[in-house]
Design a protein around this motif. Structure first.
Motif, short mmCIF file in Angstrom:
data_model
loop_
_atom_site.label_atom_id
_atom_site.label_comp_id
_atom_site.label_asym_id
_atom_site.label_seq_id
_atom_site.Cartn_x
_atom_site.Cartn_y
_atom_site.Cartn_z
N THR A 97 0.84 -1.19 0.00
CA THR A 97 0.00 0.00 0.00
C THR A 97 0.88 1.25 0.00
N HIS A 98 2.14 1.07 -0.37
CA HIS A 98 3.07 2.21 -0.38
C HIS A 98 4.29 1.83 -1.21
N ASP A 99 5.17 2.78 -1.42
CA ASP A 99 6.42 2.55 -2.14
C ASP A 99 7.30 1.62 -1.30
N PRO A 100 7.66 0.45 -1.82
CA PRO A 100 8.45 -0.50 -1.02
C PRO A 100 9.77 0.08 -0.51
N GLY A 101 10.32 1.08 -1.20
CA GLY A 101 11.59 1.65 -0.77
C GLY A 101 11.45 2.73 0.29
N GLU A 102 10.24 3.08 0.66
CA GLU A 102 10.01 4.16 1.61
C GLU A 102 10.13 3.66 3.05
N LYS A 103 10.75 4.46 3.90
CA LYS A 103 10.91 4.08 5.30
C LYS A 103 9.61 4.33 6.06
N TRP A 104 9.16 3.32 6.81
CA TRP A 104 7.93 3.42 7.58
C TRP A 104 8.22 3.26 9.06
N GLU A 105 7.28 3.71 9.88
CA GLU A 105 7.43 3.61 11.32
C GLU A 105 6.12 3.17 11.97
N VAL A 106 6.23 2.64 13.18
CA VAL A 106 5.06 2.20 13.93
C VAL A 106 4.69 3.28 14.94
N HIS A 107 3.39 3.58 15.03
CA HIS A 107 2.90 4.54 16.03
C HIS A 107 2.52 3.78 17.29
N GLY A 108 3.13 4.13 18.41
CA GLY A 108 2.88 3.38 19.63
C GLY A 108 3.55 2.02 19.54
N GLN A 109 3.07 1.08 20.34
CA GLN A 109 3.64 -0.26 20.36
C GLN A 109 2.67 -1.26 19.72
N PRO A 110 3.15 -2.09 18.79
CA PRO A 110 2.28 -3.17 18.31
C PRO A 110 1.91 -4.04 19.50
N PHE A 111 0.71 -4.59 19.52
CA PHE A 111 0.34 -5.45 20.64
C PHE A 111 -0.56 -6.57 20.18
N ARG A 112 -0.64 -7.59 20.99
CA ARG A 112 -1.49 -8.74 20.73
C ARG A 112 -2.41 -8.92 21.92
N SER A 113 -3.60 -9.43 21.67
CA SER A 113 -4.57 -9.65 22.74
C SER A 113 -5.65 -10.58 22.24
N LEU A 114 -6.39 -11.18 23.17
CA LEU A 114 -7.56 -11.97 22.83
C LEU A 114 -8.74 -11.03 22.82
N GLU A 115 -9.43 -10.95 21.67
CA GLU A 115 -10.54 -10.02 21.51
C GLU A 115 -11.77 -10.76 20.99
N ALA A 116 -12.93 -10.20 21.29
CA ALA A 116 -14.17 -10.77 20.75
C ALA A 116 -14.14 -10.64 19.23
N SER A 117 -14.33 -11.74 18.55
CA SER A 117 -14.22 -11.73 17.08
C SER A 117 -15.41 -11.02 16.45
N PRO A 118 -15.16 -10.08 15.51
CA PRO A 118 -16.25 -9.47 14.76
C PRO A 118 -16.92 -10.52 13.88
N PRO A 119 -18.14 -10.26 13.42
CA PRO A 119 -18.87 -11.28 12.64
C PRO A 119 -18.11 -11.83 11.45
N SER A 120 -17.44 -10.96 10.68
CA SER A 120 -16.75 -11.44 9.48
C SER A 120 -15.62 -12.40 9.83
N VAL A 121 -14.90 -12.11 10.91
CA VAL A 121 -13.79 -12.98 11.35
C VAL A 121 -14.35 -14.29 11.90
N ALA A 122 -15.41 -14.20 12.70
CA ALA A 122 -16.03 -15.40 13.26
C ALA A 122 -16.52 -16.32 12.15
N GLU A 123 -17.11 -15.73 11.11
CA GLU A 123 -17.60 -16.53 9.99
C GLU A 123 -16.45 -17.23 9.27
N ALA A 124 -15.35 -16.52 9.07
CA ALA A 124 -14.20 -17.11 8.38
C ALA A 124 -13.64 -18.29 9.17
#
Length: 265
Positions: A97-124
Motif C-alpha cells: 500500500t506504499h512505495d516498497p523503498g520508503e521508510k515506515w514507522e510504527v505509532h505506539g507499540q504493536p500489541f497482541r490480545s484476545l478479543e471478541a471476534s467481529p462477525p466477518s472474522v467469526a464466519e471465516a
C-alpha cells in the motif's frame, strides 16, 4: 463570502481559513459555539459544515476542544498487484500500500490480545461471533507522517493451537506465517477483498481522523495448504484521503488495434 447561511456556505468559508493556514495542524480552529456566533447560524448548520470538511480530511471534531485542523498528508497512488514475493530475512512480502523503498514507522507499540471476534472474522473461522480470537494490531505510517493505516491480524484458535509461537511477542524469523507453515499449513494461499466504509469511533481515534472520513478496508484471508481452511484474516484500514487505487487496463483480443474492419452482412 458575506454572512454565509447554509452549511455548504459555512464550509466554504472555513475551508478558506484552513487552506490559508490560519492555524497549524493539530491546533483548534474554533469551538462550535464560536463558529455559530461568527457565522450567525444554528449548531446543526455548523456541525453539518464541519462534517463536510471532515470528510475532505481538513478538520476533525475533538471532544471538549473543538474543530481541530488536520495534517494535510501526501496522497499516494497505489498500484495493487497480485504477486506475493519473499524476503529471505523478513519473510513474505505482499502487494504494497506504499512505495516498497520508503521508510515506515510504527505509532505506539504493536500489541497482541484476545478479543471478541467481529462477525466477518467469526464466519471465516467458523466460530460464534464474539468468540475470543488472537488479534495482533499495529498502526503504521511513512516516517514523520500521521497514521496511514491500522492493521489487525486475526489468527484462528485452531491455528494458534497448532503453532503457539504465533501468540508470542516475537514470532521469530519470517514471522507468524512461517510458524503456521512449519506447523503443517504450508503452502498458504491468500484472497484479498477491498471495500469502502465509515470508520468505527476506535478506528477514527487511532488513525487521528474524523468519523466522517470514509476508509478503505483491505481484507486478506490466508488459507491452509493442508485443508484449505482459513488460518488468518488481516484487515488494513486506510483513511480515504491517503490513497488512490490505480490499475493499468489491458486490451483483450477483441480490443486489438488497429481495429479489424467488419464486413457488412
Amino acid at each position: 463570502m458575506k454572512n454565509p447561511k447554509t452549511a455548504r456556505e459555512v464550509a466554504d468559508a472555513i475551508r478558506v481559513r484552513v487552506l490559508n493556514d490560519e492555524k497549524p495542524a493539530g491546533e483548534v480552529l474554533n469551538t462550535l459555539t464560536e463558529l455559530m456566533e461568527e457565522y450567525g447560524v444554528a449548531r446543526d448548520t455548523v456541525r453539518a459544515a464541519v462534517n463536510m470538511l471532515a470528510s475532505e480530511g481538513l478538520v476533525r471534531m475533538v471532544h471538549r476542544r473543538g474543530v481541530v485542523v488536520q495534517d494535510r498528508v501526501r496522497r499516494r497512488r497505489i498500484r495493487r498487484g497480485q504477486v506475493v514475493t519473499r524476503n529471505p530475512h523478513t519473510g513474505y512480502v505482499f502487494p504494497a500500500t506504499h512505495d516498497p523503498g520508503e521508510k515506515w514507522e510504527v505509532h505506539g507499540q504493536p500489541f497482541r490480545s484476545l478479543e471478541a471476534s467481529p462477525p466477518s472474522v467469526a464466519e471465516a473461522f467458523d466460530v460464534e461471533a464474539g468468540t475470543s480470537v488472537l488479534r495482533r494490531r499495529r498502526v503504521t505510517s511513512p516516517a514523520g507522517e500521521p497514521p496511514f493505516q491500522l492493521v489487525d491480524t486475526w489468527i484462528s484458535p485452531a491455528a494458534v493451537a497448532d503453532a503457539p509461537q504465533v501468540a508470542e511477542p516475537s514470532t521469530g524469523p519470517g514471522g507468524y506465517l512461517d510458524r503456521l507453515e512449519e506447523a503443517g499449513h504450508g503452502p498458504i494461499s491468500w484472497r484479498e477483498i477491498t471495500r469502502v466504509r465509515m470508520p468505527s469511533p476506535e478506528e477514527a481515534k487511532l488513525l487521528q481522523i474524523a468519523q466522517a472520513m470514509p476508509v478503505f478496508e483491505i481484507t486478506m484471508t490466508g488459507y491452509s495448504g493442508r485443508d484449505d481452511q482459513p488460518l488468518e484474516v488481516t484487515v488494513k484500514v486506510i483513511p480515504g484521503d491517503r490513497v488512490e487505487m490505480c490499475s493499468d487496463l489491458v486490451r483483450g483480443e477483441t480490443a486489438a488495434w488497429p481495429v479489424t474492419p467488419v464486413e457488412p452482412e
